[in-house]
Scaffold this motif. Structure first.
Motif, PDB file in Angstrom:
ATOM      1  N   ASN A  49       0.825  -1.203   0.000  1.00  0.00           N
ATOM      2  CA  ASN A  49       0.000   0.000   0.000  1.00  0.00           C
ATOM      3  C   ASN A  49       0.857   1.248   0.000  1.00  0.00           C
ATOM      4  O   ASN A  49       1.899   1.299   0.665  1.00  0.00           O
ATOM      5  CB  ASN A  49      -0.888   0.034   1.253  1.00  0.00           C
ATOM      6  N   CYS A  50       0.383   2.250  -0.711  1.00  0.00           N
ATOM      7  CA  CYS A  50       1.021   3.562  -0.757  1.00  0.00           C
ATOM      8  C   CYS A  50      -0.053   4.612  -0.498  1.00  0.00           C
ATOM      9  O   CYS A  50      -0.967   4.791  -1.311  1.00  0.00           O
ATOM     10  CB  CYS A  50       1.671   3.763  -2.121  1.00  0.00           C
ATOM     11  N   PHE A  51       0.037   5.264   0.664  1.00  0.00           N
ATOM     12  CA  PHE A  51      -0.908   6.300   1.054  1.00  0.00           C
ATOM     13  C   PHE A  51      -0.225   7.669   0.893  1.00  0.00           C
ATOM     14  O   PHE A  51       0.677   7.992   1.669  1.00  0.00           O
ATOM     15  CB  PHE A  51      -1.320   6.137   2.524  1.00  0.00           C
ATOM     16  N   PRO A  52      -0.628   8.476  -0.088  1.00  0.00           N
ATOM     17  CA  PRO A  52      -0.001   9.793  -0.276  1.00  0.00           C
ATOM     18  C   PRO A  52      -0.234  10.705   0.932  1.00  0.00           C
ATOM     19  O   PRO A  52      -1.275  10.634   1.586  1.00  0.00           O
ATOM     20  CB  PRO A  52      -0.707  10.353  -1.512  1.00  0.00           C
TER      21      PRO A  52
ATOM     22  N   ASN B  88       4.602   9.590  10.498  1.00  0.00           N
ATOM     23  CA  ASN B  88       3.648   9.867  11.576  1.00  0.00           C
ATOM     24  C   ASN B  88       2.270   9.249  11.337  1.00  0.00           C
ATOM     25  O   ASN B  88       1.347   9.475  12.107  1.00  0.00           O
ATOM     26  CB  ASN B  88       3.543  11.368  11.860  1.00  0.00           C
ATOM     27  N   GLY B  89       2.116   8.437  10.300  1.00  0.00           N
ATOM     28  CA  GLY B  89       0.880   7.700  10.061  1.00  0.00           C
ATOM     29  C   GLY B  89       0.917   6.368  10.775  1.00  0.00           C
ATOM     30  O   GLY B  89       1.903   6.020  11.431  1.00  0.00           O
ATOM     31  N   GLY B  90      -0.156   5.594  10.611  1.00  0.00           N
ATOM     32  CA  GLY B  90      -0.172   4.295  11.252  1.00  0.00           C
ATOM     33  C   GLY B  90      -1.511   3.597  11.128  1.00  0.00           C
ATOM     34  O   GLY B  90      -2.301   3.898  10.235  1.00  0.00           O
ATOM     35  N   THR B  91      -1.758   2.703  12.073  1.00  0.00           N
ATOM     36  CA  THR B  91      -2.953   1.869  12.080  1.00  0.00           C
ATOM     37  C   THR B  91      -3.648   2.002  13.431  1.00  0.00           C
ATOM     38  O   THR B  91      -2.991   1.946  14.478  1.00  0.00           O
ATOM     39  CB  THR B  91      -2.561   0.391  11.863  1.00  0.00           C
TER      40      THR B  91
ATOM     41  N   LYS C  78       6.128  12.605   5.433  1.00  0.00           N
ATOM     42  CA  LYS C  78       6.870  11.960   4.332  1.00  0.00           C
ATOM     43  C   LYS C  78       6.024  12.098   3.082  1.00  0.00           C
ATOM     44  O   LYS C  78       4.843  12.435   3.152  1.00  0.00           O
ATOM     45  CB  LYS C  78       7.123  10.471   4.623  1.00  0.00           C
ATOM     46  N   LYS C  79       6.588  11.791   1.914  1.00  0.00           N
ATOM     47  CA  LYS C  79       5.803  11.890   0.682  1.00  0.00           C
ATOM     48  C   LYS C  79       4.642  10.908   0.684  1.00  0.00           C
ATOM     49  O   LYS C  79       3.555  11.203   0.205  1.00  0.00           O
ATOM     50  CB  LYS C  79       6.682  11.639  -0.543  1.00  0.00           C
ATOM     51  N   CYS C  80       4.882   9.707   1.226  1.00  0.00           N
ATOM     52  CA  CYS C  80       3.864   8.659   1.286  1.00  0.00           C
ATOM     53  C   CYS C  80       4.115   7.779   2.497  1.00  0.00           C
ATOM     54  O   CYS C  80       5.229   7.714   3.011  1.00  0.00           O
ATOM     55  CB  CYS C  80       3.913   7.760   0.041  1.00  0.00           C
ATOM     56  N   ARG C  81       3.076   7.080   2.897  1.00  0.00           N
ATOM     57  CA  ARG C  81       3.189   6.023   3.908  1.00  0.00           C
ATOM     58  C   ARG C  81       3.093   4.691   3.170  1.00  0.00           C
ATOM     59  O   ARG C  81       2.158   4.457   2.408  1.00  0.00           O
ATOM     60  CB  ARG C  81       2.060   6.137   4.922  1.00  0.00           C
ATOM     61  N   PHE C  82       4.082   3.813   3.378  1.00  0.00           N
ATOM     62  CA  PHE C  82       4.137   2.514   2.704  1.00  0.00           C
ATOM     63  C   PHE C  82       4.010   1.388   3.726  1.00  0.00           C
ATOM     64  O   PHE C  82       4.638   1.442   4.789  1.00  0.00           O
ATOM     65  CB  PHE C  82       5.475   2.327   1.975  1.00  0.00           C
ATOM     66  N   ASN C  83       3.222   0.372   3.385  1.00  0.00           N
ATOM     67  CA  ASN C  83       3.157  -0.824   4.213  1.00  0.00           C
ATOM     68  C   ASN C  83       2.752  -2.010   3.351  1.00  0.00           C
ATOM     69  O   ASN C  83       2.402  -1.859   2.180  1.00  0.00           O
ATOM     70  CB  ASN C  83       2.211  -0.642   5.404  1.00  0.00           C
ATOM     71  N   ILE C  84       2.839  -3.190   3.946  1.00  0.00           N
ATOM     72  CA  ILE C  84       2.362  -4.412   3.308  1.00  0.00           C
ATOM     73  C   ILE C  84       1.272  -4.983   4.195  1.00  0.00           C
ATOM     74  O   ILE C  84       1.466  -5.167   5.398  1.00  0.00           O
ATOM     75  CB  ILE C  84       3.492  -5.456   3.146  1.00  0.00           C
TER      76      ILE C  84
END
Length: 156
Positions: free
Chosen positions: A79-82, A111-114, A145-151
């Protein structure tokens, strides 16, 4: 719910994060985040779904999958969240309407998350969140950041 730091060896993590945050992997526009028809969007790259690999990048995440000791893999997606000026707390959702395991493997620190109930798990590179993903949870984007990345991994 369980959170583990430094989930895989640093060399494996660097390999995964370098590819997933590069221009070498295509991310596809998804017109909703939590449920069909919501007002939000993000980008995904499907690695596994419907009992088969969907991406040539699937082998990249084997170190994560091996450590989870999965009996049946249901879905894996990057996932890529702008980012935006303010954090977006996406709507609550469940991943599948039956009992299964969920894992969010964080690719970059931001600074994003779940959110799982009232607990916030911050995105920290090489951290994994293990939880029952047929229970309500929600994700966010980031602002630093530019994006938040996760799997996102769903399995039995």
């Amino acid at each position: 719910m369980k959170v583990e730091e430094n989930f895989i060896p640093q060399k494996d993590f660097e390999n995964i994060s370098t590819v997933l945050m590069s221009s070498h992997i295509p991310y596809y526009f998804k017109n909703d985040v939590a449920y069909q028809g919501d007002k939000d969007f993000y980008f995904t790259h499907e690695l596994f779904n419907e009992k088969s690999e969907k991406s040539k990048f699937f082998d990249l995440i084997i170190p994560v999958l091996d450590k989870l000791k999965i009996s049946t893999l249901l879905r894996v997606k990057a996932n890529c969240f702008p980012s935006t000026e303010k954090i977006i707390k996406y709507d609550e959702h469940i991943d599948f309407p039956f009992k299964h395991n969920g894992a969010v493997f964080y690719i970059n620190t931001c600074n994003g998350g779940t959110w799982v109930k009232d607990k916030f798990i911050k995105s920290v590179g090489n951290r994994i969140l293990l939880f029952d993903s047929n229970k309500l949870h929600r994700s966010t984007n980031c602002t630093d950041k530019k994006c938040r990345f996760n799997i996102n991994i769903n399995y039995l």
